[in-house]
Structure formats: C-alpha cells, structure tokens
Design a protein around this motif. Structure first.
Motif, PDB file in Angstrom:
ATOM      1  N   ASN A  87       6.726  -9.985 -17.232  1.00  0.00           N
ATOM      2  CA  ASN A  87       5.718 -10.487 -16.515  1.00  0.00           C
ATOM      3  C   ASN A  87       5.702 -11.807 -15.997  1.00  0.00           C
ATOM      4  O   ASN A  87       4.749 -12.130 -15.018  1.00  0.00           O
ATOM      5  N   LYS A 136      -3.506 -11.519 -12.876  1.00  0.00           N
ATOM      6  CA  LYS A 136      -2.606 -11.354 -14.017  1.00  0.00           C
ATOM      7  C   LYS A 136      -1.499 -10.310 -13.745  1.00  0.00           C
ATOM      8  O   LYS A 136      -1.908  -9.392 -12.674  1.00  0.00           O
ATOM      9  N   PRO A 137      -0.425 -10.417 -14.153  1.00  0.00           N
ATOM     10  CA  PRO A 137       0.647  -9.479 -13.960  1.00  0.00           C
ATOM     11  C   PRO A 137       0.338  -8.065 -14.545  1.00  0.00           C
ATOM     12  O   PRO A 137      -0.399  -7.866 -15.402  1.00  0.00           O
ATOM     13  N   ARG A 138       0.889  -7.210 -14.027  1.00  0.00           N
ATOM     14  CA  ARG A 138       0.510  -5.748 -14.258  1.00  0.00           C
ATOM     15  C   ARG A 138       0.289  -5.390 -15.630  1.00  0.00           C
ATOM     16  O   ARG A 138      -0.447  -4.848 -16.326  1.00  0.00           O
ATOM     17  N   ASN A 174       5.489  -3.458 -20.571  1.00  0.00           N
ATOM     18  CA  ASN A 174       5.594  -2.302 -19.647  1.00  0.00           C
ATOM     19  C   ASN A 174       6.113  -0.968 -19.986  1.00  0.00           C
ATOM     20  O   ASN A 174       7.144  -0.495 -19.558  1.00  0.00           O
TER      21      ASN A 174
END
Length: 137
Positions: A114, A2-4, A13
């Motif tokens: 993302n 998964k993206p951060r 973010n």
C-alpha cells in the motif's frame, strides 16, 4: 485517495480465488477480494500464511517468493523491504508459535502493498480473529 488494498479492506491485496474467507464480501474490484473490515482482510492474510507454513514456506524469503512471484513483481526488493521493516532476518525459520513475528511480517507486507505504514491495531484485531498462528510468551 486511499491505496487500492485499503479501499478494499484487503491490505495484502489477496487476489480473487475459489477460497472464501470470513468477512469476505462482494466488491467492485475485478482483481482483488473485498472484505467487510480491514481486520478481516488481515485475518485472511494470516490464514493464508498459516497454510503456506503447513506447506514449508517458513521464512520471509519463501513466503514472499510465493506471495509475490518474480514473474509479476520485484520479489527481491519486496523481500528486502519486509526483512528491513519487520526486523526479522529473511531466512529465520518461523513456526506457528511465532505470531508476534508474523504480525510484524504482515505489517511490512502491507506497507509494501500500500505504500504506507500499516495500522497495527487492525493487524492485531485480524490476528485475534484466526486460530492457526499463536503467540507464545
């Protein structure tokens, strides 16, 4: 993997700051906040955007220029993608009654952050957890 932003349940973010949000938890990421669920991450984004609105950031162009400043980002590309994916013109003036538009903007911002389309159910859940922006029918 998964993206951060999604690993942190922080799809936009949001960086660490003195501000504490509902659903914010201690995480292992030294740069970005962590939330107990994705919906709380979206809630925090809506709260921040409502604060932006109260300070005159009432268009996609103004929002993204503040959210992703040119010193750190390709801001013009970010604005263009949010405009395209949300279907909302970059200079359309938003109000607190434009909740449906804000949900589309947040979905587009999440996609930029993302690299994958956002889960609209989580966005709707996050929107329902806040009371600063609303939808007029």
């Amino acid at each position: 993997m998964k993206p951060r932003g999604l690993r942190n349940n922080n799809p936009l973010n949001i960086r660490h700051s003195a501000d504490r949000f509902q659903g914010e938890i201690e995480g292992n990421d030294t740069g970005f906040k962590t939330f107990s669920s994705e919906s709380y991450g979206y809630r925090a984004a809506f709260v921040i955007l409502a604060t932006y609105l109260s300070r005159g950031c009432n268009t996609i162009e103004k929002i993204i220029t503040r959210w992703a400043p040119p010193a750190e980002n390709n801001t013009e590309c970010y604005i263009a993608n949010v405009e395209k994916w949300s279907g909302i013109p970059r200079n359309k003036t938003l109000t607190s009654a434009d909740g449906a538009a804000y949900q589309r903007i947040v979905a587009a911002m999440s996609r930029v952050e993302n690299g994958i389309p956002a889960d609209t159910r989580q966005i709707e859940a996050g929107f329902a957890l806040q009371h600063k922006l609303r939808i007029t029918r």
